[in-house]
Each structure stands twice: as structure tokens, then as C-alpha cells.
Design a protein around this motif. Structure first.
Motif, PDB file in Angstrom:
ATOM      1  N   VAL A 121       0.820  -1.209   0.000  1.00 43.91           N
ATOM      2  CA  VAL A 121       0.000   0.000   0.000  1.00 43.91           C
ATOM      3  C   VAL A 121       0.859   1.267   0.000  1.00 43.91           C
ATOM      4  O   VAL A 121       0.565   2.233  -0.722  1.00 43.91           O
ATOM      5  N   LEU A 122       1.933   1.287   0.789  1.00 42.33           N
ATOM      6  CA  LEU A 122       2.793   2.462   0.838  1.00 42.33           C
ATOM      7  C   LEU A 122       3.544   2.668  -0.474  1.00 42.33           C
ATOM      8  O   LEU A 122       3.923   3.799  -0.803  1.00 42.33           O
ATOM      9  N   SER A 123       3.765   1.602  -1.230  1.00 40.43           N
ATOM     10  CA  SER A 123       4.500   1.703  -2.494  1.00 40.43           C
ATOM     11  C   SER A 123       3.592   2.049  -3.670  1.00 40.43           C
ATOM     12  O   SER A 123       4.080   2.544  -4.694  1.00 40.43           O
ATOM     13  N   TYR A 124       2.303   1.774  -3.550  1.00 41.71           N
ATOM     14  CA  TYR A 124       1.410   1.788  -4.704  1.00 41.71           C
ATOM     15  C   TYR A 124       1.386   3.144  -5.406  1.00 41.71           C
ATOM     16  O   TYR A 124       1.588   3.234  -6.632  1.00 41.71           O
TER      17      TYR A 124
ATOM     18  N   THR B 123       6.311  10.010   4.117  1.00 40.34           N
ATOM     19  CA  THR B 123       7.378  10.015   5.108  1.00 40.34           C
ATOM     20  C   THR B 123       7.077  10.986   6.244  1.00 40.34           C
ATOM     21  O   THR B 123       7.285  10.678   7.423  1.00 40.34           O
ATOM     22  N   PHE B 124       6.559  12.167   5.882  1.00 42.93           N
ATOM     23  CA  PHE B 124       6.249  13.195   6.877  1.00 42.93           C
ATOM     24  C   PHE B 124       5.158  12.730   7.832  1.00 42.93           C
ATOM     25  O   PHE B 124       5.239  12.936   9.048  1.00 42.93           O
ATOM     26  N   ARG B 125       4.126  12.071   7.296  1.00 40.31           N
ATOM     27  CA  ARG B 125       2.949  11.735   8.105  1.00 40.31           C
ATOM     28  C   ARG B 125       3.004  10.353   8.741  1.00 40.31           C
ATOM     29  O   ARG B 125       2.109   9.980   9.498  1.00 40.31           O
ATOM     30  N   ARG B 126       4.050   9.570   8.423  1.00 47.07           N
ATOM     31  CA  ARG B 126       4.071   8.191   8.908  1.00 47.07           C
ATOM     32  C   ARG B 126       4.111   8.113  10.428  1.00 47.07           C
ATOM     33  O   ARG B 126       3.454   7.255  11.034  1.00 47.07           O
ATOM     34  N   ALA B 127       4.882   8.974  11.058  1.00 46.89           N
ATOM     35  CA  ALA B 127       4.967   8.943  12.523  1.00 46.89           C
ATOM     36  C   ALA B 127       3.619   9.291  13.150  1.00 46.89           C
ATOM     37  O   ALA B 127       3.218   8.680  14.149  1.00 46.89           O
TER      38      ALA B 127
ATOM     39  N   LEU C  98      12.713   2.544   5.527  1.00 50.73           N
ATOM     40  CA  LEU C  98      13.553   1.777   4.612  1.00 50.73           C
ATOM     41  C   LEU C  98      12.883   1.662   3.247  1.00 50.73           C
ATOM     42  O   LEU C  98      13.533   1.840   2.199  1.00 50.73           O
ATOM     43  N   LEU C  99      11.599   1.379   3.238  1.00 50.86           N
ATOM     44  CA  LEU C  99      10.854   1.238   1.988  1.00 50.86           C
ATOM     45  C   LEU C  99      10.882   2.532   1.177  1.00 50.86           C
ATOM     46  O   LEU C  99      11.140   2.513  -0.036  1.00 50.86           O
ATOM     47  N   PHE C 100      10.626   3.660   1.834  1.00 44.09           N
ATOM     48  CA  PHE C 100      10.620   4.941   1.128  1.00 44.09           C
ATOM     49  C   PHE C 100      12.000   5.233   0.534  1.00 44.09           C
ATOM     50  O   PHE C 100      12.109   5.771  -0.569  1.00 44.09           O
ATOM     51  N   MET C 101      13.050   4.895   1.263  1.00 36.70           N
ATOM     52  CA  MET C 101      14.400   5.131   0.767  1.00 36.70           C
ATOM     53  C   MET C 101      14.682   4.274  -0.468  1.00 36.70           C
ATOM     54  O   MET C 101      15.290   4.741  -1.443  1.00 36.70           O
TER      55      MET C 101
ATOM     56  N   GLU D 141       0.946  18.775   8.088  1.00 40.05           N
ATOM     57  CA  GLU D 141       1.812  18.760   6.902  1.00 40.05           C
ATOM     58  C   GLU D 141       1.512  19.943   5.991  1.00 40.05           C
ATOM     59  O   GLU D 141       2.432  20.629   5.524  1.00 40.05           O
ATOM     60  N   ASN D 142       0.235  20.194   5.744  1.00 36.73           N
ATOM     61  CA  ASN D 142      -0.141  21.321   4.881  1.00 36.73           C
ATOM     62  C   ASN D 142       0.309  22.652   5.467  1.00 36.73           C
ATOM     63  O   ASN D 142       0.715  23.570   4.734  1.00 36.73           O
TER      64      ASN D 142
END
Length: 474
Positions: free
Chosen positions: A94-97, A119-123, A198-201, A454-455
Motif C-alpha cells: 500500500v505504501l509503495s502503490y 514520510t512526513f505523516r508516517r509517525a 527503509l521502503l521509502f528510501m 503537513e499542509n
């Protein structure tokens, strides 16, 4: 207030004018699969904490008695450990899609925007609801409703703060079970966060690489993770690989659009016969492996073979490492095959599975404290006779029968199974009810807060000419 306190599916019937509609998108079946998996995790912890003998494999009990619920495939009802691995594969998918889809559309700006936003909103997404839930548990602990309170409110608070910083939001152990205080079931959250990064990188690194090279490199990293014993890294990267395969399949032309319909009709006939059988076999195999018992795997028929075939380093890492290896492989094939079998895909796109998917994170977060408060009160205990001689140090008084176990008994396998079922019928709705309220009151607002924050932080000013390399004279 009445609507907010009712489960959403009941509130939608009572207040139909405020009913929210939900759309099915191309990967909705993954939400449904994740939802059913989260419910099975709840069943697992309920069973392990209250009816541990039922978790043994069929036919290996010391007393020689086993129940039908312990049979292979059937025991998947409470096999929650493989569900964690399914969570991780789905997360990787889902995060990669979205960024991978943007890469295929040759829109790298959209890809980078999606990566930056995720990446910003994951935490916020992962830690926010857990911080709220554990804070509530901390308050209930100090009030005497859950577990054991500390000597003072300040001691309780600083203990909670230590858990937050050094266990729950501690992403530096990669795939180590930190067993966080207040809710031990949240051990997967820091692992989820670390491997999301790791995935985002990896996506960013391969975003400008040619398709076949990217697929080969991702597959190579998957193999590398397995050779290093890093099961979670393998599962997240496998989700990325499956997401790209899904996008490629969606973009393929239909057979009837071909200029050679006869050839493709024969080819499609052969593929349409073999392919569903292959995916059905993979799902069945995954269900069998998913029934891996917590103990006595070396005595369990079928499972013993997989245990013997476990490669290094999983074979020697620790007691649970072999099952993690096989759970990881079966999770990848299960997620892949569910999307390829229409009847399973329709089931996970159905209303029940989709509702479970919407409240899945809330169920995962809430089921631990709900069970901690209600399960002993509801289940009680079977009658335990007195032991020892009165007046001697080893004398223990008899414990009167109470609760469901006291009514139905918990001695024979049949009694345990009936008590298990009745208890689940009572505790299940309570867990879903609390999770539904938590989902609407905390989980959804945390997601909205993360998006708004984020916005508010985005820099949407136009770059100056000097920053773009233009001189005022030019």
C-alpha cells in the motif's frame, strides 16, 4: 452523543441521514484482508491468554486428547502470529502503490511528492493513536482498573514517558520484540515505522532506474534480507515488488484487443486453467503453514517437514525464527494470490471485510486493554478443589466456580471449546464496540491532524530567480 457512543454500523441504521459512504478502489481487497487479519490477532491473544491448551497442535497433547478446533486449517481461527507478517506485506504494498504508479506514469514530481508526504505523516499515523491509547491505559492503571498502579501519579506518568521514548517509538532495533509496557501487543509498531522509512528510501533510490533493473534490484534486496535473517525487511520489500507487479498487470492490454485473437484465445485458455489452481494451492499452503503451533513444531505432522527445511540463519537464530521465515514466505504468496482469485477478492471487498479493514488498526490497539479488563470477569474459572492439609504451609483453599468457565466447565476439550466460543461471543462485540469508538474519536482525527500539520508546514512559495540560477541582469 448517542451516535458517537454507538458502533458506526448501528448508528448508520439509526441515523441514516448521516451515513457515510465508502468506495471500493483497486486495492480495497488488501484493506479487507488486513481487517480480517486484525480480528484473528484478537482471537489469538484471547485464546493464548485464556485457553492455552487449545493452541497445541492436534494429536500432540500430553493427555492424548485433542479437539477439532486444533486441526490444521481450522486452527487458523486463532493463529495470529502469521497475521503480523501479512500486515507487513500489505503495508509494503500500500505504501509503495502511489509512488510506483507515478513512476510508471513518468511523473517523478508526483512520485517525490507522494514519498515526501508519506514520510512526513508516517509517525503521526503509527505513533499518534498508540500514544493516545497507552495514555488512557496509564490513567486506568493509576485509578486501579487495569494492571498494577505505581505509588503516585508522577511515578506512573514518568514510567509511561519512558515506555513511549524507549519502547513504543524506538525504531532502532529493526525487528526486535521490545515488549512495550502498557500494551505488549504494540511491539510491531516501531518495526513498522523503521521499515516504512527503509521502503521509502528504496523507492527513492530506484525511482529513476529502468523497470527490469529496478525489479531485479528489489528482488535482490529481498533475498539479501532473508540471508541476513531480517524477515520484516523482506516482507516490506516484497510488498513493493507485488505492488509493481499489480500495476504492470493492470496496464496490460486485454486479449480481445490483440491482432491475433486465435493465438491469444488458445494461450488464455491454458493460462486461465493453470493460474487459478496455482494461486489456490498457494493460499491453501499458506493456511496450513499459518497453523504452525507455538510449541511442539517438531512433533507436528507436516509442520515438522518445514521446520527441518528452514535455511540459515533462521534455523539457529532463536526458537521462533523458523516460523517467522515460513510465515514471511506464506504471507507474500497469500497477498499475491488473494488478488488473483476473484472469489477471494470479492469476499475481501465485501462489506464485512471492508468494515473490519476500516477499524483494523483500532482493533489491534484496543483489544489488549479491553481483554485485560473484561476477560477474567467474563470467563471466570472452573472449580478448583482445595489442596494440602488445613493448617499446613502448602494448604490452598478451594476456588469456587465462576463465570463462563464455572458454568460450562474448562476441564475436557469439549468444555474448553464451548467456553472459548461463548466467551468470544461476549467479548468480541465489546472489543469491536470499543475499537469502533476509538477509530472515530482518535484514529481518524489523528490522521486528519497529521495531514493538516503537513499542509501548514509546506513551503509553497515560488523559487526566486537567483535560486534558479538566473542573474538580475539576464
Amino acid at each position: 452523543m448517542l451516535r458517537s457512543l454507538l458502533p458506526s454500523f448501528i448508528a448508520d441504521c439509526v441515523f441514516p441521514d448521516h451515513k457515510q459512504t465508502w468506495k471500493v478502489h483497486p486495492t480495497s481487497y488488501l484493506d479487507g484482508l488486513r481487517g480480517i487479519a486484525s480480528v484473528i490477532v484478537f482471537f489469538c491473544h484471547y485464546t493464548e491468554e485464556n485457553f492455552r491448551p487449545l493452541t497445541r497442535a492436534y494429536g500432540v497433547d500430553d493427555d492424548g486428547l485433542s479437539g477439532w478446533i486444533q486441526l490444521p486449517f481450522v486452527r487458523m481461527i486463532f493463529s495470529g502470529r502469521p497475521m503480523v507478517h501479512i500486515f507487513f506485506v500489505i503495508s509494503g504494498f500500500v505504501l509503495s502503490y502511489k509512488p510506483i504508479k507515478a513512476i510508471h506514469a513518468r511523473d517523478l514530481d508526483k512520485c517525490y511528492t507522494a514519498l515526501a508526504s508519506s514520510t512526513f505523516r508516517r509517525a503521526f499515523r503509527l505513533f499518534g493513536p498508540c500514544v493516545a491509547s497507552t495514555f488512557i491505559i496509564m490513567v486506568l492503571c493509576q485509578l486501579g482498573y487495569l494492571y498494577h498502579p505505581h505509588t503516585s501519579w508522577s511515578a506512573q506518568f514518568w514510567n509511561w514517558e519512558n515506555v513511549m521514548f524507549h519502547q513504543l517509538t524506538w525504531p532502532w532495533e529493526w525487528d526486535h520484540d521490545l515488549r512495550p509496557g502498557y500494551d505488549i501487543h504494540l511491539w510491531t509498531i516501531p518495526i513498522e515505522f523503521a521499515h516504512s522509512m527503509l521502503l521509502f528510501m528504496v523507492i527513492l533510490m530506484f525511482s529513476r532506474v529502468r523497470l527490469r533493473i529496478r525489479q531485479a534490484m528489489v528482488f535482490g534486496l529481498m533475498v539479501y534480507c532473508l540471508t541476513c535473517g531480517k524477515w520484516a525487511g523482506f516482507e516490506f520489500l516484497a510488498g513493493l515488488f507485488l505492488a509493481e507487479v499489480h500495476i504492470l498487470q493492470s496496464a496490460q492490454p486485454k486479449d480481445w484487443e490483440s491482432s491475433d485473437p486465435i493465438y491469444h484465445q488458445e494461450k488464455w485458455s491454458a493460462i486461465s486453467t493453470v493460474k487459478p489452481l496455482l494461486h489456490l494451492f498457494l493460499v491453501i499452503l499458506g493456511l496450513f503453514i499459518g497453523g504452525w503451533p507455538n510449541n511442539d513444531a517438531d512433533k507436528t505432522s507436516g509442520i515438522r517437514y518445514f521446520l527441518e527445511q528452514t535455511p540459515m540463519p533462521f534455523a539457529k537464530m532463536d526458537k521462533l525464527a523458523p516460523q517467522k521465515f515460513w510465515f514471511g514466505l506464506s504471507a507474500v504468496f497469500t497477498v499475491w494470490s488473494v488478488g488473483e482469485l476473484p472469489f477471494l477478492k470479492r469476499f475481501f471487498e465485501g462489506s464485512l471485510a471492508q468494515y473490519c479493514g476500516r477499524v483494523s488498526y483500532a482493533v489491534y490497539i484496543c483489544h489488549g486493554p479491553v481483554l485485560g479488563y473484561f476477560q477474567k470477569r467474563v470467563l471466570g474459572a472452573d472449580y478448583i478443589p482445595a489442596t494440602g492439609e488445613p493448617g499446613t504451609p502448602d494448604f490452598k483453599q478451594a476456588i469456587a466456580a465462576a463465570g463462563i468457565k464455572g458454568i460450562l466447565g474448562a476441564t475436557t476439550v469439549t468444555q474448553k471449546t464451548m467456553s472459548w466460543f461463548v466467551g468470544l461471543c461476549i467479548l468480541g462485540p465489546i472489543v469491536i464496540w470499543v475499537a469502533d469508538i476509538f477509530w472515530r474519536a482518535i484514529d481518524n482525527p489523528v490522521v486528519s491532524i497529521g495531514r493538516k500539520f503537513e499542509n501548514a508546514c509546506l513551503d509553497d512559495t515560488e523559487p526566486s530567480p537567483r535560486a534558479m540560477g538566473y542573474s538580475p541582469a539576464a
